[in-house]
Motif scaffolding. Structure first.
Motif, short mmCIF file in Angstrom:
data_model
loop_
_atom_site.label_atom_id
_atom_site.label_comp_id
_atom_site.label_asym_id
_atom_site.label_seq_id
_atom_site.Cartn_x
_atom_site.Cartn_y
_atom_site.Cartn_z
N VAL A 252 -10.91 -6.54 1.14
CA VAL A 252 -10.70 -6.46 -0.32
C VAL A 252 -12.05 -6.36 -1.02
O VAL A 252 -12.20 -5.63 -2.00
CB VAL A 252 -9.87 -7.66 -0.82
N GLY A 253 -13.05 -7.06 -0.51
CA GLY A 253 -14.37 -7.03 -1.12
C GLY A 253 -15.14 -5.75 -0.86
O GLY A 253 -15.93 -5.32 -1.69
N ILE A 254 -14.90 -5.12 0.29
CA ILE A 254 -15.64 -3.91 0.67
C ILE A 254 -15.10 -2.67 -0.03
O ILE A 254 -15.85 -1.82 -0.49
CB ILE A 254 -15.58 -3.68 2.20
N GLU A 255 -13.79 -2.55 -0.09
CA GLU A 255 -13.15 -1.35 -0.63
C GLU A 255 -13.37 -1.24 -2.14
O GLU A 255 -13.21 -2.22 -2.86
CB GLU A 255 -11.65 -1.37 -0.34
N SER A 256 -13.71 -0.06 -2.60
CA SER A 256 -13.89 0.12 -4.05
C SER A 256 -12.55 0.08 -4.77
O SER A 256 -12.47 -0.37 -5.90
CB SER A 256 -14.61 1.43 -4.34
N SER A 257 -11.50 0.56 -4.11
CA SER A 257 -10.14 0.49 -4.65
C SER A 257 -9.21 0.02 -3.54
O SER A 257 -8.50 0.82 -2.93
CB SER A 257 -9.68 1.85 -5.16
N PRO A 258 -9.21 -1.28 -3.24
CA PRO A 258 -8.40 -1.75 -2.12
C PRO A 258 -6.91 -1.50 -2.36
O PRO A 258 -6.44 -1.50 -3.50
CB PRO A 258 -8.70 -3.25 -2.05
N ASP A 259 -6.22 -1.26 -1.28
CA ASP A 259 -4.79 -1.03 -1.32
C ASP A 259 -4.09 -2.21 -2.00
O ASP A 259 -4.41 -3.37 -1.72
CB ASP A 259 -4.27 -0.86 0.12
N GLU A 260 -3.15 -1.90 -2.86
CA GLU A 260 -2.44 -2.94 -3.61
C GLU A 260 -1.74 -3.92 -2.67
O GLU A 260 -1.73 -5.13 -2.91
CB GLU A 260 -1.42 -2.32 -4.56
N GLY A 261 -1.18 -3.40 -1.59
CA GLY A 261 -0.50 -4.27 -0.63
C GLY A 261 -1.46 -5.26 0.01
O GLY A 261 -1.12 -6.43 0.20
N LEU A 262 -2.67 -4.81 0.31
CA LEU A 262 -3.67 -5.69 0.89
C LEU A 262 -4.10 -6.76 -0.12
O LEU A 262 -4.25 -7.93 0.23
CB LEU A 262 -4.89 -4.89 1.36
#
Length: 79
Positions: free
Chosen positions: A28-38
């Motif tokens: 969640v911290g790495i992704e610029s737009s993390p998947d909503e499910g995650l």
């Protein structure tokens, strides 16, 4: 435990839960737009009162010899 240190072969239920939490926290911290499910799963791991009982059920399933699908085998098939 320092980076690069030998990791244990087994974890306690608590340690494994913490590892799952920190893995989702990392993604969640790495992704610029993390998947909503995650993101929702990450929030669930932090706050849902049922999380511990659900976690124990998931561990029971993982320890079952007939667990299907086996995520380790699934990942090996993709490599």
């Amino acid at each position: 435990m320092a980076d690069g240190a030998d990791l244990p072969e087994t974890l306690t239920l608590d340690e494994a839960y913490r590892a799952a939490f920190f893995l989702t926290d990392l993604y969640v911290g790495i992704e610029s737009s993390p998947d909503e499910g995650l993101v929702l799963f990450h929030q669930y791991l932090q706050s849902d009162p049922a999380r511990w009982e659900d976690w124990k059920q998931a561990v029971r399933q993982a320890l079952s010899p007939e667990a299907d699908p086996d995520p380790l085998v699934e990942n090996l098939l993709r490599d």
